[in-house]
Scaffold this motif. Structure first.
Motif, short mmCIF file in Angstrom:
data_model
loop_
_atom_site.label_atom_id
_atom_site.label_comp_id
_atom_site.label_asym_id
_atom_site.label_seq_id
_atom_site.Cartn_x
_atom_site.Cartn_y
_atom_site.Cartn_z
N MET A 25 60.74 46.32 31.56
CA MET A 25 60.37 46.50 30.11
C MET A 25 59.28 44.99 29.78
SD MET A 25 64.78 46.94 29.14
CE MET A 25 64.47 46.88 27.75
N TYR A 42 62.15 49.68 34.32
CA TYR A 42 63.36 48.96 33.87
C TYR A 42 62.85 47.59 33.78
CZ TYR A 42 61.99 48.56 38.69
OH TYR A 42 61.27 48.25 40.46
N GLU A 87 61.10 42.34 28.59
CA GLU A 87 62.44 42.45 27.73
C GLU A 87 62.71 41.38 27.04
OE1 GLU A 87 66.75 43.13 28.24
OE2 GLU A 87 66.03 43.29 30.38
N GLU A 118 70.77 44.65 20.66
CA GLU A 118 70.79 45.68 22.01
C GLU A 118 71.01 46.76 20.66
OE1 GLU A 118 71.77 44.44 25.74
OE2 GLU A 118 70.36 43.90 25.79
N SER A 130 64.47 49.67 23.57
CA SER A 130 65.05 50.89 22.92
C SER A 130 65.46 51.04 24.44
CB SER A 130 65.00 51.51 22.25
OG SER A 130 64.36 52.46 22.28
N SER A 131 66.92 50.79 24.39
CA SER A 131 67.36 51.62 25.93
C SER A 131 66.86 53.04 26.03
CB SER A 131 68.87 51.89 25.64
OG SER A 131 70.02 51.90 24.93
N HIS A 132 67.30 53.90 24.21
CA HIS A 132 67.03 55.06 25.22
C HIS A 132 65.52 55.85 25.35
CE1 HIS A 132 65.94 59.27 22.81
NE2 HIS A 132 67.37 59.38 23.01
N THR A 148 63.84 53.27 27.32
CA THR A 148 64.04 52.86 28.82
C THR A 148 64.20 54.04 29.66
OG1 THR A 148 63.65 50.28 27.71
CG2 THR A 148 64.09 51.33 30.27
N LYS A 149 64.99 54.63 29.44
CA LYS A 149 66.36 55.69 29.89
C LYS A 149 64.85 56.90 30.06
CE LYS A 149 70.19 58.63 30.09
NZ LYS A 149 71.42 59.35 29.21
N ASP A 166 69.82 49.73 18.95
CA ASP A 166 69.80 51.20 20.13
C ASP A 166 70.64 52.23 18.68
OD1 ASP A 166 69.68 50.51 22.36
OD2 ASP A 166 71.57 50.66 23.10
#
Length: 398
Positions: A281, A279, A244, A193, A317-319, A321-322, A197
Motif C-alpha cells: 500500500m 499489499y 500505508e 480503517e 481502502s481494503s476493498h 487493496t484486496k 471501509d
C-alpha cells in the motif's frame, strides 16, 4: 570498584561472563526437512528470538523429531540466548528460555551457574550493545571468546534476587504504559480503517458504479532523466514511499541518484501508486513536480468526476487493496498491471460528497498523526527510563 564505567558498592565483584556462566552456541540446523515432520522438540532460531525481542521464550516455530535431535545439544530452561551472527546481531535481542530445547548455531547460549540468578544476568545483558563487541561491524559476527569477556558486576545472591524483583516490577509497569499507548494508537487506526471501509460499503442511492479508468487516467510519458532540465527534479521510487502512511523519505534529485532509465513526470494534481507488491500500500500525493519510477503509476483524476484526495483514500481502502492483490498474483513478482488497475469497479459519489468524505478522513488522519507523535515520544521516554533503571540497578543504587 568499577566495571566498564559502572560504580559499584562494597561487597560486589566484577567477573567476566565466562567465569559465572557456561557460554557456548547452538547447533547447525538439520538440512533434512523430514527431521522436522511430526516433531515434538523445540528448535529455536534467530527468527523465534526476533518475535520476542527481549523477554521469555517458551515455543519455537520448528519442532524436531527424535531422529532430528541426535547429536544436538539440549539447552536447559534459564539459558539466555544472544544472537551472535547474521543481521539480527545488531538488533540486540535478548531472551531467556522458559523451556528445555535445541538452539540454532546463530545464537550464543549463556547459562549462569547455580550461584547466579539467571534473570540477573539477562537484565544485565540487555544493556550490552553487540556493536561494542565487534572488531568490524561490516561483518556482523561475535566471537564466543569476546562474549565470555563481558564484564559483569556481581553482588551476593540475596541482593541479586532483590534487584531482579525490583526490575521485574519496574519493567512490568513500563510494559503496561507501552501497551496503553500502543492500544490508543491502534484504536485510532482501526477507527480510520472502519470509516474508510464503510464509505464504500454503505453507498448512497445516487452513487454510480464506475470503473477507475472512467474517472482517472495516466497522461505522463517516460522521459530521459539524464537531460539537463530534469537533473534537479526530485525522484520518487517505491522505496521512498512509506507503506500505508502517504509519506516520503530519503528523497534525492535525479542528479544525486545518477538516474539513467526512463522515468515518469508527475505534478501536484496526481496520486502516485506503486504497482509492485500492492499489499505494501505505497500511495502518496505530492505538493511538488518531480520524477517517479516506471514502477509507479502517476494517476490523474478527471476533473469534475474525481477529487485527488478521494482517489488517494480509495487506493488506501481494503476493498481496492484486496482487488489489487488478487490481480497481481498471476505474475512471478506481485505487480498490478494497468488493465487490471483501470478495471477496478466501485460506486463513486458525486464530487460534492467526495469532498465531505475527504474532510472527515483528513480529520481522522490528523488525529492518527498526533497519536503517532505522542506514541513515539512516549516510547523514547520509556526506553530512556528502562536504561536509567538498569544503570542504577547495576551500580547498586536501587
Amino acid at each position: 570498584m568499577s566495571s566498564g564505567g559502572l560504580k559499584l558498592p562494597k561487597g560486589w565483584e566484577v567477573k567476566k561472563l565466562g567465569e559465572i556462566s557456561l557460554v557456548g552456541a547452538g547447533n547447525s540446523a538439520p538440512q533434512n526437512k523430514e527431521l522436522f515432520k511430526n516433531g515434538k522438540y523445540f528448535f529455536i532460531r534467530t527468527s523465534d528470538v526476533g518475535k520476542i525481542k527481549k523477554g521469555h521464550i517458551n515455543s519455537s516455530n520448528d519442532l524436531l523429531s527424535e531422529e532430528g535431535i541426535l547429536k544436538l545439544k539440549l539447552h536447559k530452561a534459564g539459558t539466555i540466548l544472544f544472537p551472535k551472527s547474521g543481521a539480527s546481531t545488531f538488533l540486540n535481542h535478548r531472551v531467556i528460555m522458559d523451556i528445555d530445547g535445541y538452539v540454532s548455531s546463530h545464537l550464543a547460549t549463556i547459562k549462569p551457574n547455580k550461584r547466579i540468578k539467571d534473570r540477573y544476568v539477562w537484565f544485565y545483558l540487555i544493556m550490552i550493545d553487540a556493536k561494542d563487541l565487534m572488531q568490524n561491524i561490516a561483518y556482523p559476527s561475535l566471537k564466543l571468546s569476546d562474549i565470555r569477556k563481558i564484564p559483569i558486576p556481581i553482588p551476593l545472591f540475596p541482593e541479586q534476587k532483590r534487584i531482579v524483583a525490583i526490575l521485574d516490577k519496574a519493567f512490568a509497569e513500563i510494559a503496561k504504559a507501552e501497551a496503553i499507548a500502543k492500544t490508543n494508537l491502534q484504536n485510532a487506526k482501526e477507527l480510520f480503517e472502519s470509516y474508510l471501509d464503510n464509505v464504500f460499503k454503505n453507498k448512497s442511492d445516487d452513487w454510480e458504479e464506475k470503473l477507475l479508468g472512467d474517472i482517472c487516467k495516466i497522461e505522463s510519458k517516460l522521459i530521459d532523466p539524464k537531460e539537463l532540465k530534469y537533473q534537479d527534479f526530485i525522484h520518487i521510487g517505491a522505496g521512498n514511499i512509506v507503506s500505508e502512511k502517504g509519506m516520503l523519505i530519503d528523497l534525492k534529485t535525479a542528479k544525486e541518484e545518477a538516474l539513467i532509465s526512463g522515468k515518469f513526470l508527475f505534478d501536484d494534481s496526481m496520486v502516485l501508486y506503486s504497482k509492485i507488491r500492492p499489499y505494501l500500500m505505497k500511495i502518496v500525493k505530492c505538493e511538488f513536480k518531480g520524477l517517479c519510477s516506471a514502477d509507479i503509476y502517476p494517476l490523474t483524476p478527471i476533473k469534475g468526476k474525481l477529487v485527488q484526495s478521494f482517489l488517494y483514500y480509495l487506493l488506501l481502502s481494503s476493498h481496492f487493496t484486496k482487488y489489487a492483490i488478487e490481480g497481481s498474483q498471476r505474475a512471478g513478482m506481485p505487480k498490478v498491471n494497468r488493465k487490471h488497475l483501470f478495471n477496478y469497479s466501485f460506486y463513486c459519489p458525486l464530487v460534492k460528497q467526495q469532498k465531505q468524505i475527504i474532510q472527515k478522513l483528513d480529520q481522522l488522519q490528523f488525529e492518527i498523526k498526533k497519536l503517532e507523535k505522542i506514541y513515539q515520544q512516549k516510547n523514547e521516554s520509556l526506553i530512556a527510563l528502562r536504561k536509567s533503571i538498569l544503570q542504577k540497578a547495576f551500580e547498586g543504587e536501587l
